[in-house]
Design an enzyme around this catalytic site. Structure first.
Site, PDB file in Angstrom:
ATOM      1  N   GLU A  50      80.419 -23.183   4.209  1.00 59.27           N
ATOM      2  CA  GLU A  50      79.239 -23.305   3.342  1.00 59.27           C
ATOM      3  C   GLU A  50      78.272 -22.143   3.558  1.00 59.27           C
ATOM      4  O   GLU A  50      77.740 -21.581   2.604  1.00 59.27           O
ATOM      5  CB  GLU A  50      78.523 -24.644   3.581  1.00 59.27           C
ATOM      6  CG  GLU A  50      79.288 -25.852   3.098  1.00 59.27           C
ATOM      7  CD  GLU A  50      79.434 -25.923   1.588  1.00 59.27           C
ATOM      8  OE1 GLU A  50      78.575 -25.396   0.845  1.00 59.27           O
ATOM      9  OE2 GLU A  50      80.435 -26.509   1.136  1.00 59.27           O
ATOM     10  N   ASN A  54      77.449 -19.265   0.771  1.00 57.77           N
ATOM     11  CA  ASN A  54      76.085 -18.962   0.326  1.00 57.77           C
ATOM     12  C   ASN A  54      75.822 -17.456   0.360  1.00 57.77           C
ATOM     13  O   ASN A  54      75.240 -16.899  -0.569  1.00 57.77           O
ATOM     14  CB  ASN A  54      75.051 -19.680   1.185  1.00 57.77           C
ATOM     15  CG  ASN A  54      74.797 -21.105   0.755  1.00 57.77           C
ATOM     16  OD1 ASN A  54      75.316 -21.571  -0.250  1.00 57.77           O
ATOM     17  ND2 ASN A  54      74.007 -21.817   1.535  1.00 57.77           N
ATOM     18  N   ARG A 110      77.570 -24.801  -9.449  1.00 54.51           N
ATOM     19  CA  ARG A 110      77.102 -24.810  -8.066  1.00 54.51           C
ATOM     20  C   ARG A 110      76.254 -26.057  -7.884  1.00 54.51           C
ATOM     21  O   ARG A 110      75.330 -26.315  -8.645  1.00 54.51           O
ATOM     22  CB  ARG A 110      76.264 -23.567  -7.746  1.00 54.51           C
ATOM     23  CG  ARG A 110      77.017 -22.278  -7.851  1.00 54.51           C
ATOM     24  CD  ARG A 110      77.923 -22.129  -6.654  1.00 54.51           C
ATOM     25  NE  ARG A 110      78.793 -20.963  -6.829  1.00 54.51           N
ATOM     26  CZ  ARG A 110      79.875 -20.753  -6.132  1.00 54.51           C
ATOM     27  NH1 ARG A 110      80.248 -21.606  -5.226  1.00 54.51           N
ATOM     28  NH2 ARG A 110      80.604 -19.695  -6.343  1.00 54.51           N
TER      29      ARG A 110
END
Length: 150
Positions: A50, A54, A110
């Site tokens: 994650e 990002n 997203r």
């Protein structure tokens, strides 16, 4: 409390999506040194993925860049992983950490749950960012080891 550093690894790689799997594998292999339970390895892989995602998606929207991953293992199975980029930064970290907040265009799928997911799998998630200078995400976890489970 000062922790005794057992091992450290620093990686730098291009901020491209294919390196998300590299970061997962590297963090799992690094954490495995302390013989953690499988659930902790899975948690580390998800949180790192994650954080790197990002950086890949948000840090460098209009230019190429890199991601640095610093992994540190301390005595007693304490793991700290820092994911850094030198991208555009986050203007409001507090807002960015709220569930479902995203800066991705509406055309992209997203969910805005990256920081929420990281927080659910790690003991601590700290984010430092400055616009135009980049972002640093620090993930910490006290790994449960098979030895501790006996």
């Amino acid at each position: 409390m000062k922790r005794k550093l057992i091992n450290e690894c620093i990686m730098r790689f291009p901020a491209i999506s294919r390196n998300e799997s590299l970061s997962r594998s590297a963090s799992a292999a690094f954490a495995a040194q302390s013989d953690p339970v499988a659930a902790d390895i899975a948690a580390v892989k998800i949180a790192v993925s994650e954080a790197v995602t990002n950086a890949v998606v948000h840090a460098y929207p209009d230019e190429a860049g890199s991601v640095e991953m610093i992994m540190r293992l301390y005595e007693g199975g304490f793991l700290r992983i820092i994911i850094k980029d030198k991208g555009k930064g986050i203007s409001d970290v507090e807002q960015a950490m709220k569930p479902e907040f995203t800066t991705a265009p509406e055309s992209e799928e997203r969910s805005g749950l990256g920081f929420t997911v990281m927080s659910s799998f790690m003991d601590s998630v700290k984010v430092r960012s400055a616009e135009g200078k980049g972002t640093s995400v620090t993930l910490e976890k006290q790994l449960s080891t098979y030895e501790n489970e006996k």
